[in-house]
Design a protein around this motif. Sequence first.
Motif, mmCIF file in Angstrom:
data_model
loop_
_atom_site.group_PDB
_atom_site.id
_atom_site.type_symbol
_atom_site.label_atom_id
_atom_site.label_comp_id
_atom_site.label_asym_id
_atom_site.label_seq_id
_atom_site.Cartn_x
_atom_site.Cartn_y
_atom_site.Cartn_z
ATOM 1 N N ARG A 29 0.817 -1.221 0.000
ATOM 2 C CA ARG A 29 0.000 0.000 0.000
ATOM 3 C C ARG A 29 0.849 1.269 0.000
ATOM 4 N N GLN A 163 -4.711 -0.798 7.780
ATOM 5 C CA GLN A 163 -5.285 0.551 7.743
ATOM 6 C C GLN A 163 -5.114 1.246 9.086
ATOM 7 N N LEU A 166 -1.573 2.525 9.265
ATOM 8 C CA LEU A 166 -1.440 3.738 8.448
ATOM 9 C C LEU A 166 -2.033 4.940 9.173
ATOM 10 N N ASP A 167 -3.218 4.755 9.751
ATOM 11 C CA ASP A 167 -3.885 5.836 10.486
ATOM 12 C C ASP A 167 -3.069 6.261 11.704
ATOM 13 N N GLU A 170 -0.186 8.172 10.621
ATOM 14 C CA GLU A 170 -0.571 9.256 9.708
ATOM 15 C C GLU A 170 0.170 9.150 8.380
ATOM 16 N N LYS A 172 0.070 8.045 4.282
ATOM 17 C CA LYS A 172 -0.841 7.974 3.139
ATOM 18 C C LYS A 172 -0.350 6.921 2.175
ATOM 19 N N GLU A 173 -1.294 6.205 1.575
ATOM 20 C CA GLU A 173 -0.924 5.193 0.577
ATOM 21 C C GLU A 173 -0.266 5.864 -0.614
#
Length: 174
Positions: A29, A163, A166-167, A170, A172-173
């Motif tokens: 990702r 996910q 990633l959150d 912080e 971004k894909e």
Amino acid sequence: MSEAGGPLVVLVGPMGVGKSTVGELLAARLNVPYRDTDADIVEAEGRPIAEIFVDEGEAHFRELERQAVRAALAAHPGVLALGGGAVMDDGTRAALAGLPVVYLSMKVTEAIKRVGLNTARPLLAVNPRQQWKQLMESRRHLYTEVAHAVVETDDRTPEEVAQAVLDALELKEA
């Protein structure tokens, strides 16, 4: 690479938590390479970790692990997964300071479902449930100590965990 240099994401946590699965998803990702220090050791030694434990003992394996982690932290710009016991080393914990480390956590009931009675995991060879509990009692505070974020994996798909990582960071894909 992270702002502090080194990997973009470092995953820590107990065996069976899904570091490899989630790490590969994150790398895809983020469009960065994935690396696993346990896989580095297996490749370098030409044999499974369980054999290293049996043939040379845990202390020898931990030294190989320290070397693999140092090499990966210095050279790997993507997603890096560390073996479950890597955080026991003081030098490793110091090297993780300031890096984007995520502790993937799970409850013992989930661990037993995922790890089961896998004899390829030498530290769980006898009474896996009790052994896993003891390992977690000795390591949980170390995972928490090095973590920038903690992500629960119980009742989540690998995609949902990725996910959440990633959150938490912080990111971004790509």
